[in-house]
Design an enzyme around this catalytic site. Structure first.
Site, PDB file in Angstrom:
ATOM      1  N   GLU A  50     -10.974  49.983  -9.010  1.00  0.00           N
ATOM      2  CA  GLU A  50     -10.056  49.597  -7.930  1.00  0.00           C
ATOM      3  C   GLU A  50     -10.116  48.115  -7.576  1.00  0.00           C
ATOM      4  O   GLU A  50     -10.092  47.756  -6.396  1.00  0.00           O
ATOM      5  CB  GLU A  50     -10.356  50.446  -6.686  1.00  0.00           C
ATOM      6  CG  GLU A  50     -10.178  51.924  -6.928  1.00  0.00           C
ATOM      7  CD  GLU A  50     -10.607  52.783  -5.749  1.00  0.00           C
ATOM      8  OE1 GLU A  50      -9.867  53.705  -5.416  1.00  0.00           O
ATOM      9  OE2 GLU A  50     -11.681  52.529  -5.165  1.00  0.00           O
TER      10      GLU A  50
HETATM   11  C1  ACM Z   1     -13.625  55.731  -7.401  1.00  0.00           C
HETATM   12  O1  ACM Z   1     -13.489  56.848  -6.861  1.00  0.00           O
HETATM   13  N1  ACM Z   1     -13.059  54.663  -6.854  1.00  0.00           N
HETATM   14  C2  ACM Z   1     -14.422  55.569  -8.605  1.00  0.00           C
END
Ligand code: ACM
Length: 539
Positions: A343
């Site tokens: 992310e």
């Molecule tokens: C995640 O759940 N951002 C790896």
């Protein structure tokens, strides 16, 4: 001088033999055991092969444990077993005492090169009326084997069989080895901090179900949780808060080593994660030169993700990462270092690729193998690095094309922080609700078309945005983490939900004895006498 064989001498010899035999006979009690069925025991994870011989081994105060000579690691396994038997039965079994004669039943834990199996954790258990023999090539195998043994020692003694209390262990043979070499759980100690005692208790339960890795998510936007001696503000500033604004916390290096050592006794490796280049607000608040947008950020107590990034162009950032990786690697004997990589929504794609490739080299310099969330497969990284699949099939395909190994953690199936259902007191549901059956009924061996040859194992992540104490941790982790242990250990042919749910129901006695605040799912007919009705009312 020769003694002549006289009639008198022969008579004396005859009586000597008879009286010795009678003395031995006195020590050997004859017990008629109730019929047992080893194959019907509630093992979790279910072993590869179990054969019943329908009799009983009398575990009692006369039982002794012996381990392979001159092997201190096997002796430690023997002592570990003795402590667990003490906690369960209050019996004080002696380990490797010299005198064996007056002991009626014996547990042998043998280092044996004869186990014809290429898996490190393979073991075999032979249980007869007189002895239990546990054979394994490795200490890990012996340790997994004593978990199996613990699971078949009954909770209560059978006091009608003998004048002393006897725990009847069913006889037979178990041949066992895990399907996957990596069987992990992840705990996010960054969104909320969990102290050393909490982590140790989690390890206790995971070890009983044959987990072999605990991944600690040590840093995120909301907190930096491990002391780095060369960069002290990371914990002074970055460790000072958490989601919701609590006072956070961190592990000193001594405390982190205490966790690592405690895990090692349980043959569990700690996988440290420093999440980067995104999820780095806490680091950049501590040292603003790290921050990708040049500004000095503020401490963050919210739950939104994807807004932070390291500056991927500065040499000083990589010098900082080198220090962090060096200090943590020196404290972590396991083979892996997790670099996060998920992310990073505000890192430009080309900068992300440049960053991951550079950080991979730093990690490799300190002798570790990279694990990263599935996004890392978008960078030019080695086939030796490991991708942790959590959401993107495309990224999984990229990892397969690079011939990388994959750890299976699909959020829709394996995220322990997803609510059980709409009534769950804790948890999120962006990936869906995960009731106890959904958590168990899927096939990591072929999920989303990922071939089994690429799969290193499975891991169940527990993110901690909505939980802040051990009771809440246990509510989300258990019983689902028990099912993931079976998905990692047991082959698909040996798994079956209807059979599993009966075995899971029987775990309540262990969970209650360990004071685990598990979620008493109504899908499971928990043992009625185990306070579970009380628990069901509580939720
Ligand atoms: C995640 O759940 N951002 C790896």
């Amino acid at each position: 001088m020769k003694t002549p064989i006289t009639i008198k001498n022969l008579i004396i010899l005859f009586f000597l033999i008879i009286s010795t035999a009678c003395t031995l006979q006195k020590k050997k009690r004859v017990i008629t055991f109730p019929k047992t069925d080893l194959a019907a025991e509630s093992f979790i994870p279910k072993p590869l092969k179990v054969i019943s011989t329908n009799s009983g081994f009398a575990l009692d105060k006369h039982t002794a444990i012996y381990t392979s000579k001159n092997n201190t690691e096997f002796e430690e396994v023997g002592r570990f077993l003795a402590n667990k038997i003490k906690a369960k039965t209050d019996l004080d079994l002696k380990v490797n005492i010299d005198e064996i004669l007056d002991k009626e039943t014996v547990i042998y834990i043998n280092q044996s090169n004869g186990i014809n199996h290429n898996k490190r954790e393979a073991y075999q258990l032979y249980i007869t009326q007189d002895s239990i023999i546990l054979n394994s090539n490795t200490t890990e195998g012996a340790f997994r084997g004593i978990q199996t043994l613990q699971q078949i020692i009954p909770e209560t003694s059978n006091d009608t069989l003998s004048s002393t209390k006897i725990w009847v262990v069913p006889t037979g043979k178990i041949i066992d080895s895990p399907q996957f070499e990596y069987r992990g759980a992840m705990l996010d100690v960054a969104r909320h901090f969990f102290n050393v005692e909490d982590v140790k208790k989690y390890i206790d339960i995971l070890a009983y179900y044959k987990y072999n890795a605990l991944h600690l998510h040590l840093t995120d936007d909301q907190g930096w949780r491990i002391e780095i001696k060369s960069w002290p503000k990371l914990t002074e500033i970055g460790g000072s808060t958490e989601v919701g604004g609590g006072s956070g916390g961190f592990y000193t290096q001594k405390e982190y080593s205490e966790i690592v050592n405690y895990a090692a006794i349980h043959h569990i490796i700690i996988v440290p994660e420093i999440d980067m280049p995104g999820h780095t607000n806490a680091a950049s608040v501590s040292y603003p030169f790290l921050n990708g947008n040049g500004k000095t950020p503020k401490l963050y107590k919210g739950m939104k993700v994807g807004f932070s990034t390291f500056n991927t162009h500065k040499d000083t950032v990589y010098a900082f990462i080198d220090d962090v990786v060096r200090e943590i690697s020196a404290l972590s004997p396991g083979p892996y270092f997790h670099i996060g990589g998920d992310e990073s929504h505000v890192t430009k794609k080309k900068d992300y690729i440049y960053f991951i490739t550079k950080v991979e080299k730093i990690v490799q310099k300190y002798g570790k193998r990279i694990i990263g969330w599935d996004e890392i497969a978008t960078a030019n990284i080695d086939s030796t690095s490991i991708s942790q699949f959590w959401s993107s099939k495309k990224n999984a395909e990229k990892a397969i094309n690079k011939n990388m190994k994959i750890i299976m953690s699909p959020a829709k199936k394996a995220y322990l922080d997803m609510k059980y259902d709409s009534l769950s007191k804790h948890g999120l549901h962006w990936a869906g609700y995960i009731p106890v059956d959904t958590a168990y009924i899927w096939t990591p061996e072929s999920y989303d078309g990922i071939p089994i040859k690429n799969i290193l194992g499975i891991e169940a992540p527990l993110w901690s945005e909505t939980i802040s104490n051990i009771d809440e941790l246990e509510y989300l982790a258990f019983p689902r983490a028990i099912g993931y242990s079976e998905l990692g250990w047991t082959t698909q042919e040996n798994r079956d939900w209807e059979n599993y749910r009966l075995r899971l129901a029987k775990q309540s006695s262990f969970l209650n004895r360990m004071n685990v605040n598990y979620y008493p799912s109504i899908l499971i007919d928990w043992n009625k006498n185990e306070n579970s009705l009380e628990k069901i009312e509580k939720y």
